[in-house]
Design a protein around this motif. Structure first.
Motif, PDB file in Angstrom:
ATOM      1  N   ARG A 159       0.809  -1.222   0.000  1.00 57.96           N
ATOM      2  CA  ARG A 159       0.000   0.000   0.000  1.00 57.96           C
ATOM      3  C   ARG A 159       0.845   1.276   0.000  1.00 57.96           C
ATOM      4  NH1 ARG A 159      -3.603  -1.692   5.047  1.00 57.96           N
ATOM      5  NH2 ARG A 159      -1.495  -2.237   5.700  1.00 57.96           N
ATOM      6  N   TYR A 160       2.152   1.122   0.100  1.00 50.79           N
ATOM      7  CA  TYR A 160       3.052   2.266   0.171  1.00 50.79           C
ATOM      8  C   TYR A 160       4.116   2.136  -0.911  1.00 50.79           C
ATOM      9  CZ  TYR A 160       0.843   2.875   4.675  1.00 50.79           C
ATOM     10  OH  TYR A 160      -0.090   3.048   5.651  1.00 50.79           O
ATOM     11  N   PRO A 161       4.842   3.219  -1.180  1.00 51.03           N
ATOM     12  CA  PRO A 161       5.936   3.129  -2.164  1.00 51.03           C
ATOM     13  C   PRO A 161       6.946   2.055  -1.753  1.00 51.03           C
ATOM     14  CG  PRO A 161       5.473   5.426  -1.629  1.00 51.03           C
ATOM     15  CD  PRO A 161       4.687   4.579  -0.657  1.00 51.03           C
ATOM     16  N   ASP A 162       7.675   1.536  -2.719  1.00 54.81           N
ATOM     17  CA  ASP A 162       8.613   0.450  -2.447  1.00 54.81           C
ATOM     18  C   ASP A 162      10.056   0.926  -2.335  1.00 54.81           C
ATOM     19  OD1 ASP A 162       9.108   1.009  -5.080  1.00 54.81           O
ATOM     20  OD2 ASP A 162       8.771  -1.027  -5.809  1.00 54.81           O
ATOM     21  N   ASP A 163      10.236   2.196  -2.002  1.00 62.64           N
ATOM     22  CA  ASP A 163      11.569   2.772  -1.839  1.00 62.64           C
ATOM     23  C   ASP A 163      11.582   3.624  -0.567  1.00 62.64           C
ATOM     24  OD1 ASP A 163      14.296   3.603  -3.106  1.00 62.64           O
ATOM     25  OD2 ASP A 163      13.326   5.482  -2.524  1.00 62.64           O
ATOM     26  N   VAL A 164      12.648   3.527   0.203  1.00 64.36           N
ATOM     27  CA  VAL A 164      12.761   4.253   1.472  1.00 64.36           C
ATOM     28  C   VAL A 164      12.555   5.754   1.273  1.00 64.36           C
ATOM     29  CG1 VAL A 164      14.372   4.923   3.301  1.00 64.36           C
ATOM     30  CG2 VAL A 164      14.190   2.522   2.627  1.00 64.36           C
ATOM     31  N   CYS A 165      13.252   6.350   0.321  1.00 66.15           N
ATOM     32  CA  CYS A 165      13.124   7.797   0.126  1.00 66.15           C
ATOM     33  C   CYS A 165      11.716   8.188  -0.308  1.00 66.15           C
ATOM     34  CB  CYS A 165      14.155   8.296  -0.885  1.00 66.15           C
ATOM     35  SG  CYS A 165      15.855   8.181  -0.283  1.00 66.15           S
ATOM     36  N   GLU A 166      11.090   7.384  -1.136  1.00 66.69           N
ATOM     37  CA  GLU A 166       9.721   7.683  -1.550  1.00 66.69           C
ATOM     38  C   GLU A 166       8.755   7.605  -0.374  1.00 66.69           C
ATOM     39  OE1 GLU A 166       8.458   5.473  -5.009  1.00 66.69           O
ATOM     40  OE2 GLU A 166      10.393   5.810  -5.977  1.00 66.69           O
ATOM     41  N   VAL A 167       8.978   6.661   0.534  1.00 66.16           N
ATOM     42  CA  VAL A 167       8.139   6.574   1.731  1.00 66.16           C
ATOM     43  C   VAL A 167       8.358   7.803   2.611  1.00 66.16           C
ATOM     44  CG1 VAL A 167       7.811   5.340   3.918  1.00 66.16           C
ATOM     45  CG2 VAL A 167       7.869   4.074   1.766  1.00 66.16           C
ATOM     46  N   VAL A 168       9.613   8.149   2.869  1.00 65.30           N
ATOM     47  CA  VAL A 168       9.911   9.298   3.731  1.00 65.30           C
ATOM     48  C   VAL A 168       9.321  10.580   3.157  1.00 65.30           C
ATOM     49  CG1 VAL A 168      11.780  10.779   4.595  1.00 65.30           C
ATOM     50  CG2 VAL A 168      11.957   8.288   4.801  1.00 65.30           C
ATOM     51  N   TRP A 169       9.430  10.762   1.848  1.00 70.13           N
ATOM     52  CA  TRP A 169       8.984  12.005   1.222  1.00 70.13           C
ATOM     53  C   TRP A 169       7.565  11.930   0.684  1.00 70.13           C
ATOM     54  CZ3 TRP A 169      11.276  16.306   2.337  1.00 70.13           C
ATOM     55  CH2 TRP A 169      12.604  16.259   2.773  1.00 70.13           C
ATOM     56  N   GLN A 170       6.847  10.846   0.946  1.00 67.58           N
ATOM     57  CA  GLN A 170       5.447  10.773   0.539  1.00 67.58           C
ATOM     58  C   GLN A 170       4.703  11.923   1.225  1.00 67.58           C
ATOM     59  OE1 GLN A 170       3.519   7.081   1.537  1.00 67.58           O
ATOM     60  NE2 GLN A 170       1.957   7.354  -0.029  1.00 67.58           N
ATOM     61  N   PRO A 171       3.907  12.671   0.480  1.00 70.79           N
ATOM     62  CA  PRO A 171       3.274  13.870   1.052  1.00 70.79           C
ATOM     63  C   PRO A 171       2.529  13.616   2.360  1.00 70.79           C
ATOM     64  CG  PRO A 171       2.947  13.826  -1.306  1.00 70.79           C
ATOM     65  CD  PRO A 171       3.557  12.496  -0.929  1.00 70.79           C
ATOM     66  N   LYS A 172       2.818  14.479   3.320  1.00 65.50           N
ATOM     67  CA  LYS A 172       2.132  14.558   4.616  1.00 65.50           C
ATOM     68  C   LYS A 172       2.159  13.270   5.436  1.00 65.50           C
ATOM     69  CE  LYS A 172      -0.453  18.492   3.339  1.00 65.50           C
ATOM     70  NZ  LYS A 172      -1.355  19.450   3.802  1.00 65.50           N
ATOM     71  N   GLN A 173       3.243  12.514   5.336  1.00 66.49           N
ATOM     72  CA  GLN A 173       3.356  11.292   6.126  1.00 66.49           C
ATOM     73  C   GLN A 173       4.182  11.506   7.396  1.00 66.49           C
ATOM     74  OE1 GLN A 173       1.640   8.313   5.330  1.00 66.49           O
ATOM     75  NE2 GLN A 173       0.679   9.915   4.101  1.00 66.49           N
ATOM     76  N   PHE A 174       5.195  12.339   7.319  1.00 69.27           N
ATOM     77  CA  PHE A 174       6.035  12.637   8.467  1.00 69.27           C
ATOM     78  C   PHE A 174       6.038  14.151   8.645  1.00 69.27           C
ATOM     79  CE2 PHE A 174       7.522   8.613   6.712  1.00 69.27           C
ATOM     80  CZ  PHE A 174       7.388   7.807   7.826  1.00 69.27           C
ATOM     81  N   SER A 175       5.743  14.606   9.849  1.00 69.97           N
ATOM     82  CA  SER A 175       5.486  16.026  10.089  1.00 69.97           C
ATOM     83  C   SER A 175       6.634  16.933   9.645  1.00 69.97           C
ATOM     84  CB  SER A 175       5.148  16.264  11.555  1.00 69.97           C
ATOM     85  OG  SER A 175       6.207  15.847  12.388  1.00 69.97           O
ATOM     86  N   TRP A 176       7.863  16.512   9.807  1.00 63.13           N
ATOM     87  CA  TRP A 176       8.995  17.376   9.488  1.00 63.13           C
ATOM     88  C   TRP A 176       9.113  17.674   8.000  1.00 63.13           C
ATOM     89  CZ3 TRP A 176      13.063  15.852   6.374  1.00 63.13           C
ATOM     90  CH2 TRP A 176      13.157  14.485   6.100  1.00 63.13           C
ATOM     91  N   THR A 177       8.507  16.848   7.151  1.00 60.69           N
ATOM     92  CA  THR A 177       8.633  17.065   5.705  1.00 60.69           C
ATOM     93  C   THR A 177       7.685  18.141   5.186  1.00 60.69           C
ATOM     94  OG1 THR A 177       7.054  15.332   5.109  1.00 60.69           O
ATOM     95  CG2 THR A 177       9.386  14.686   5.321  1.00 60.69           C
ATOM     96  N   HIS A 178       6.743  18.567   6.008  1.00 59.19           N
ATOM     97  CA  HIS A 178       5.785  19.582   5.554  1.00 59.19           C
ATOM     98  C   HIS A 178       5.449  20.606   6.642  1.00 59.19           C
ATOM     99  CE1 HIS A 178       3.194  16.501   7.392  1.00 59.19           C
ATOM    100  NE2 HIS A 178       2.377  17.487   7.651  1.00 59.19           N
ATOM    101  N   ASP A 179       6.382  20.828   7.560  1.00 59.70           N
ATOM    102  CA  ASP A 179       6.100  21.753   8.661  1.00 59.70           C
ATOM    103  C   ASP A 179       6.537  23.187   8.383  1.00 59.70           C
ATOM    104  OD1 ASP A 179       8.858  21.600   8.878  1.00 59.70           O
ATOM    105  OD2 ASP A 179       8.850  20.737  10.890  1.00 59.70           O
ATOM    106  N   GLY A 180       7.075  23.429   7.204  1.00 56.11           N
ATOM    107  CA  GLY A 180       7.499  24.775   6.848  1.00 56.11           C
ATOM    108  C   GLY A 180       8.894  25.136   7.321  1.00 56.11           C
TER     109      GLY A 180
END
Length: 163
Positions: free
Chosen positions: A65-86
């Motif tokens: 159900r998720y991307p099959d690459d570590v970086c794609e999972v980390v940078w998937q939109p709005k999954q980890f707060s630090w990636t979209h907190d401004g």
């Protein structure tokens, strides 16, 4: 996403550690993304919590159900707060402690990716800090609490092979 120059610098640091590890050199990007996620999500936590954060990413990679690459999972939109907190996604080494912590996070990343460290969460694909109450948490099975994080997976989550 982190700037190209900053990412290249982080990758260079990771590359020097990988040369003596059992992680293939082509995994530099993935190790960097995994360590970067731990830096922003669990830098001040115990190694168990850092490892749990790493395994959430790896469990998502293993889940169709998720991307099959570590970086794609980390940078998937709005999954980890630090990636979209401004705030900046740049890792700053302000002192020797920061450099030591980064080195330790890279080592945990490499060991987790190589399957040398077991998943302390039992297959979690989600987590949150104990001071927030995300709407999705009520639809998940709580698996474990480690430090200030609560770890979950969906009731219909596929069984992940133990590593």
């Amino acid at each position: 996403m982190i700037g190209d120059l900053a990412m290249r610098l982080l990758q260079a640091v990771v590359a020097t550690q990988i040369t003596t590890a059992s992680v293939p050199p082509e995994d530099i990007d993935r190790v960097t993304c995994l360590a970067q996620n731990m830096w922003f999500e669990a830098r001040g936590s115990s190694v168990d919590d850092q490892l749990a954060v790493a395994h959430v990413v790896l469990n998502r990679v293993a889940d169709a159900r998720y991307p099959d690459d570590v970086c794609e999972v980390v940078w998937q939109p709005k999954q980890f707060s630090w990636t979209h907190d401004g705030h900046s996604d740049r890792i700053r080494f302000a002192n020797p402690i920061d450099r030591r912590v980064w080195k330790e996070l890279v080592q945990v990343s490499m060991a987790a990716m190589a399957g040398r460290l077991p998943d302390p969460t039992g297959g979690a694909t989600h987590y949150h800090a104990d001071y927030v109450s995300p709407a999705w948490a009520g639809r998940m099975d709580l698996l474990i609490r480690i430090d200030d994080h609560l770890y979950y997976r969906t009731a219909d989550a596929p069984e992940l092979s133990a590593s």
